[in-house]
Scaffold this active site. Structure first.
Site, short mmCIF file in Angstrom:
data_model
loop_
_atom_site.label_atom_id
_atom_site.label_comp_id
_atom_site.label_asym_id
_atom_site.label_seq_id
_atom_site.Cartn_x
_atom_site.Cartn_y
_atom_site.Cartn_z
CG HIS A 1 -0.08 0.01 2.42
ND1 HIS A 1 0.98 0.78 3.17
CD2 HIS A 1 -0.12 -1.15 3.16
CE1 HIS A 1 0.75 0.17 4.37
NE2 HIS A 1 0.65 -1.09 4.70
P1 TYD Z 1 -1.32 -3.12 8.14
O1 TYD Z 1 -0.82 -1.29 7.80
O2 TYD Z 1 -2.38 -3.61 7.25
O3 TYD Z 1 -0.13 -3.59 7.93
P2 TYD Z 1 1.09 -3.81 6.66
O4 TYD Z 1 1.44 -3.05 6.04
O5 TYD Z 1 1.81 -4.29 7.88
O6 TYD Z 1 1.28 -4.74 6.25
O7 TYD Z 1 -2.68 -2.96 9.15
C1 TYD Z 1 -2.73 -4.56 9.65
C2 TYD Z 1 -3.94 -3.99 10.66
O8 TYD Z 1 -3.52 -3.08 11.65
C3 TYD Z 1 -5.06 -3.47 10.19
O9 TYD Z 1 -6.53 -4.00 10.38
C4 TYD Z 1 -4.71 -1.84 10.65
C5 TYD Z 1 -4.32 -2.11 11.50
N1 TYD Z 1 -3.75 -1.11 12.55
C6 TYD Z 1 -3.95 -0.28 13.20
O10 TYD Z 1 -4.72 -0.54 14.15
N2 TYD Z 1 -3.35 0.71 14.03
C7 TYD Z 1 -1.30 1.14 13.29
O11 TYD Z 1 -1.00 1.70 13.58
C8 TYD Z 1 -1.49 -0.29 12.34
C9 TYD Z 1 -0.13 -0.03 11.60
C10 TYD Z 1 -2.35 -1.11 11.34
#
Ligand code: TYD
Length: 135
Positions: A53
């Site tokens: 992303h």
């Molecule tokens: P995501 O940012 O999509 O994970 P990555 O980029 O590491 O693969 O986040 C995964 C899940 O965690 C999503 O449901 C959102 C949640 N999240 C939070 O609640 N707070 C945060 O600070 C982050 C980074 C993610």
């Protein structure tokens, strides 16, 4: 630290003595933003990837506190790969960069400093939408 939009490796201080090494990060000094949030990624199963992303506003600084992993970045033209293998440097990623973290070693630990609080609206998860936005 001077503000600019370049994805870049930033070296951190490394204080070495016979007791081991110590590194640190200061906002506005080693990284070009105020730290609003810190999160970390760990226990990543072999072959799994994270991210995939971009952020509309968030800037991030990523450090491999333990182990190693690769970060594939895309600003709209081509992919570039950065391998993080030591904890005395990190990768600065400005806003509007599509990124994927992959090739996590066993027991690796990714520390991420962010310039914003968590906000799902800041995410661009669709690569085609990202390309449209940056062109
Ligand atoms: P995501 O940012 O999509 O994970 P990555 O980029 O590491 O693969 O986040 C995964 C899940 O965690 C999503 O449901 C959102 C949640 N999240 C939070 O609640 N707070 C945060 O600070 C982050 C980074 C993610």
């Amino acid at each position: 630290m001077q503000k600019n939009d370049t994805i870049r490796i930033i070296n951190l201080p490394k204080i070495e003595d016979e007791r081991g090494n110590l590194s640190f990060i200061e906002e506005d000094n080693h990284i070009p933003f105020h730290i609003k949030r810190v999160y970390w990624i760990y226990d990543v199963p072999g072959g799994e990837f994270r991210g995939s992303h971009a952020f509309r506003e968030s800037e991030e600084f990523i450090v491999a506190l333990s182990g190693s992993f690769d970060i594939i970045v895309h600003q709209g033209i081509e992919e570039k790969k950065f391998s993080l293998t030591r904890s005395y440097y990190g990768l600065y990623i400005p806003k509007l960069v599509f990124r994927r973290l992959e090739n996590f070693s066993t027991n690796s630990l990714a520390l991420i400093l962010s310039s914003t609080l968590y906000n799902e609206m800041d995410y661009i998860r669709d690569f085609k939408e990202f390309l449209t936005l940056v062109k």
